[in-house]
Design a protein around this motif. Structure first.
Motif, PDB file in Angstrom:
ATOM      1  N   PHE A  34       0.830  -1.193   0.000  1.00 35.42           N
ATOM      2  CA  PHE A  34       0.000   0.000   0.000  1.00 35.42           C
ATOM      3  C   PHE A  34       0.870   1.251   0.000  1.00 35.42           C
ATOM      4  O   PHE A  34       1.786   1.378   0.816  1.00 35.42           O
ATOM      5  CB  PHE A  34      -0.931  -0.007   1.219  1.00 35.42           C
ATOM      6  CG  PHE A  34      -1.804  -1.229   1.261  1.00 35.42           C
ATOM      7  CD1 PHE A  34      -2.983  -1.287   0.537  1.00 35.42           C
ATOM      8  CD2 PHE A  34      -1.420  -2.349   1.989  1.00 35.42           C
ATOM      9  CE1 PHE A  34      -3.775  -2.427   0.540  1.00 35.42           C
ATOM     10  CE2 PHE A  34      -2.201  -3.487   2.011  1.00 35.42           C
ATOM     11  CZ  PHE A  34      -3.380  -3.528   1.286  1.00 35.42           C
ATOM     12  N   THR A  35       0.571   2.140  -0.936  1.00 31.43           N
ATOM     13  CA  THR A  35       1.379   3.350  -1.082  1.00 31.43           C
ATOM     14  C   THR A  35       1.409   4.142   0.225  1.00 31.43           C
ATOM     15  O   THR A  35       0.389   4.293   0.913  1.00 31.43           O
ATOM     16  CB  THR A  35       0.817   4.220  -2.223  1.00 31.43           C
ATOM     17  OG1 THR A  35       1.693   5.316  -2.464  1.00 31.43           O
ATOM     18  CG2 THR A  35      -0.566   4.754  -1.905  1.00 31.43           C
ATOM     19  N   GLY A  36       2.586   4.620   0.571  1.00 31.83           N
ATOM     20  CA  GLY A  36       2.749   5.403   1.790  1.00 31.83           C
ATOM     21  C   GLY A  36       2.785   4.573   3.048  1.00 31.83           C
ATOM     22  O   GLY A  36       2.929   5.118   4.149  1.00 31.83           O
ATOM     23  N   ASP A  75       7.882  -1.890  -6.963  1.00 26.86           N
ATOM     24  CA  ASP A  75       7.029  -0.751  -7.307  1.00 26.86           C
ATOM     25  C   ASP A  75       5.741  -1.186  -7.993  1.00 26.86           C
ATOM     26  O   ASP A  75       4.677  -0.590  -7.781  1.00 26.86           O
ATOM     27  CB  ASP A  75       7.786   0.216  -8.222  1.00 26.86           C
ATOM     28  CG  ASP A  75       8.914   0.944  -7.503  1.00 26.86           C
ATOM     29  OD1 ASP A  75       8.913   0.950  -6.254  1.00 26.86           O
ATOM     30  OD2 ASP A  75       9.796   1.497  -8.199  1.00 26.86           O
ATOM     31  N   ILE A  93       2.575  -2.096  -5.629  1.00 25.79           N
ATOM     32  CA  ILE A  93       2.081  -1.174  -4.606  1.00 25.79           C
ATOM     33  C   ILE A  93       0.740  -0.587  -5.039  1.00 25.79           C
ATOM     34  O   ILE A  93       0.620   0.014  -6.106  1.00 25.79           O
ATOM     35  CB  ILE A  93       3.104  -0.056  -4.340  1.00 25.79           C
ATOM     36  CG1 ILE A  93       4.410  -0.672  -3.812  1.00 25.79           C
ATOM     37  CG2 ILE A  93       2.545   0.937  -3.327  1.00 25.79           C
ATOM     38  CD1 ILE A  93       5.513   0.338  -3.567  1.00 25.79           C
ATOM     39  N   LEU A  94      -0.279  -0.798  -4.210  1.00 25.62           N
ATOM     40  CA  LEU A  94      -1.627  -0.304  -4.479  1.00 25.62           C
ATOM     41  C   LEU A  94      -1.802   1.114  -3.939  1.00 25.62           C
ATOM     42  O   LEU A  94      -1.134   1.512  -2.989  1.00 25.62           O
ATOM     43  CB  LEU A  94      -2.656  -1.208  -3.797  1.00 25.62           C
ATOM     44  CG  LEU A  94      -2.650  -2.698  -4.142  1.00 25.62           C
ATOM     45  CD1 LEU A  94      -3.658  -3.436  -3.258  1.00 25.62           C
ATOM     46  CD2 LEU A  94      -2.964  -2.914  -5.613  1.00 25.62           C
ATOM     47  N   SER A  95      -2.736   1.833  -4.554  1.00 23.42           N
ATOM     48  CA  SER A  95      -3.132   3.161  -4.063  1.00 23.42           C
ATOM     49  C   SER A  95      -4.640   3.158  -3.854  1.00 23.42           C
ATOM     50  O   SER A  95      -5.407   3.622  -4.714  1.00 23.42           O
ATOM     51  CB  SER A  95      -2.727   4.255  -5.062  1.00 23.42           C
ATOM     52  OG  SER A  95      -1.333   4.308  -5.215  1.00 23.42           O
ATOM     53  N   PRO A  96      -5.113   2.600  -2.733  1.00 27.10           N
ATOM     54  CA  PRO A  96      -6.563   2.494  -2.509  1.00 27.10           C
ATOM     55  C   PRO A  96      -7.231   3.860  -2.496  1.00 27.10           C
ATOM     56  O   PRO A  96      -6.674   4.849  -2.017  1.00 27.10           O
ATOM     57  CB  PRO A  96      -6.659   1.822  -1.137  1.00 27.10           C
ATOM     58  CG  PRO A  96      -5.334   1.165  -0.922  1.00 27.10           C
ATOM     59  CD  PRO A  96      -4.343   2.031  -1.613  1.00 27.10           C
ATOM     60  N   GLU A  97      -8.472   3.904  -3.034  1.00 26.28           N
ATOM     61  CA  GLU A  97      -9.248   5.131  -3.066  1.00 26.28           C
ATOM     62  C   GLU A  97     -10.441   5.016  -2.127  1.00 26.28           C
ATOM     63  O   GLU A  97     -11.109   3.985  -2.079  1.00 26.28           O
ATOM     64  CB  GLU A  97      -9.713   5.428  -4.492  1.00 26.28           C
ATOM     65  CG  GLU A  97      -8.567   5.700  -5.459  1.00 26.28           C
ATOM     66  CD  GLU A  97      -9.057   6.078  -6.842  1.00 26.28           C
ATOM     67  OE1 GLU A  97     -10.298   6.051  -7.064  1.00 26.28           O
ATOM     68  OE2 GLU A  97      -8.214   6.397  -7.700  1.00 26.28           O
ATOM     69  N   SER A 137      -9.208  -0.849  -4.326  1.00 27.74           N
ATOM     70  CA  SER A 137      -8.108  -0.884  -5.282  1.00 27.74           C
ATOM     71  C   SER A 137      -8.458  -1.875  -6.387  1.00 27.74           C
ATOM     72  O   SER A 137      -9.002  -2.952  -6.113  1.00 27.74           O
ATOM     73  CB  SER A 137      -6.800  -1.317  -4.624  1.00 27.74           C
ATOM     74  OG  SER A 137      -6.116  -0.216  -4.076  1.00 27.74           O
ATOM     75  N   TYR A 152      -6.778  -4.163  -9.360  1.00 31.24           N
ATOM     76  CA  TYR A 152      -5.495  -4.713  -9.765  1.00 31.24           C
ATOM     77  C   TYR A 152      -5.745  -5.959 -10.600  1.00 31.24           C
ATOM     78  O   TYR A 152      -6.420  -6.889 -10.160  1.00 31.24           O
ATOM     79  CB  TYR A 152      -4.643  -5.068  -8.538  1.00 31.24           C
ATOM     80  CG  TYR A 152      -3.192  -5.317  -8.860  1.00 31.24           C
ATOM     81  CD1 TYR A 152      -2.272  -4.276  -8.836  1.00 31.24           C
ATOM     82  CD2 TYR A 152      -2.753  -6.589  -9.212  1.00 31.24           C
ATOM     83  CE1 TYR A 152      -0.940  -4.494  -9.144  1.00 31.24           C
ATOM     84  CE2 TYR A 152      -1.417  -6.822  -9.527  1.00 31.24           C
ATOM     85  CZ  TYR A 152      -0.519  -5.764  -9.490  1.00 31.24           C
ATOM     86  OH  TYR A 152       0.792  -5.989  -9.805  1.00 31.24           O
TER      87      TYR A 152
END
Length: 283
Positions: free
Chosen positions: A242-244, A258, A261-265, A274, A276
């Protein structure tokens, strides 16, 4: 408050990992190696060890300490843990050079086969009071040409919001946050679960003593484990991060990539989502 205080450890699961590995012998199979191959690889390994001894002037007390530690590692059932954390990422990287499709990552020591099979849109088994932010992972399984793989299996497992994995922590029900989701006719799936927490690898045994002696940290970033498979195609074993997230850039197992890495909204209902997709190559 320190990270260690807010994120409980998965300590105590090293021996369980050994039991799980032994129980899955059929899944791992047995490697047939020629005498020449054994001689080459083992000879090179021993030469590397000899080189370290020469380069760093290893003393007899240090050698005896290492011998005692290796004995404790075996007696404590932590060989799978140690190899999966500190060695597997290099094996995976070598194998990946000849593979196409979705990037792989290490399997780790906490996989358990034969989990409940679930429809394409499903929630993972969870306790009624399961803690954590709701997370939805959705996507499609396709081949290299973009064709959907109907009925593909998305085998998923992960730690809970306190960093514990079912099957390895005695206070968690068997099968919690584990399942095999069967993609629909278009290869699509949608999995509802909770956001996992970062966790420490077990630190109360020989592996932990090594980490402490070396001054390393024992943390893995929050992640989802997945095995994605379809008949006639190479299984992808991977992890999604997870990003961050804490420790994403400093994973003790050196398994992050890289591409994984997911960026959940955030959704209107407060959940995280997310998307994917997984791409499998033919066997």
């Amino acid at each position: 408050m320190t990270t260690a205080e807010v994120s409980p450890t998965a300590a105590g699961s090293g021996a369980n990992a050994t039991e799980a590995f032994r129980a899955s012998t059929a899944r791992h199979g047995s490697a047939e190696a020629s005498q020449e191959r054994v001689s080459t690889v083992v000879g090179a390994l021993l030469e590397a060890v000899h080189g370290v001894i020469r380069e760093h002037d290893v003393t007899y007390p240090e050698f005896q300490a290492a011998k005692a530690w290796l004995m404790a590692l075996g007696e404590g059932g932590e060989w799978p843990l140690f190899l999966d954390v500190f060695v597997e990422h290099e094996v995976e990287a070598v194998v990946a050079k000849a593979q196409q499709g979705t990037k792989g990552s290490i399997e780790g020591p906490y996989y358990l086969p034969d989990q409940v099979r679930l429809p394409s849109v499903a929630g993972l088994p969870a306790r009624p009071d399961e803690k954590g932010d709701r997370l939805v992972l959705a996507g499609q399984v396709r081949d290299l040409d973009g064709a959907p793989l109907a009925g593909a299996e998305v085998d998923i497992w992960h730690a809970d919001a306190d960093g514990y994995c079912s099957g390895f922590a005695p206070h968690i029900p068997d099968g919690n946050l584990r399942g095999v989701v069967i993609a629909d006719d278009e290869g699509r799936f949608e999995i509802s679960t909770v956001l996992p927490a970062p966790y420490q690898i077990p630190t109360d045994g020989p592996t932990g003593k090594l980490i402490t002696a070396a001054g390393w940290h024992p943390w893995r970033p929050a992640h989802l484990h997945l095995m994605v498979r379809a008949p006639g195609h190479r299984q992808v074993t991977t992890q999604l991060y997870f990003t961050g997230g804490e420790w994403v850039d400093d994973d003790v197992a050196q398994a992050t990539k890289d591409e994984l890495i997911l960026s959940p909204e955030k959704q209107a209902d407060g959940s995280l989502r997310s998307d994917y997709d997984f791409v499998l190559e033919r066997d």
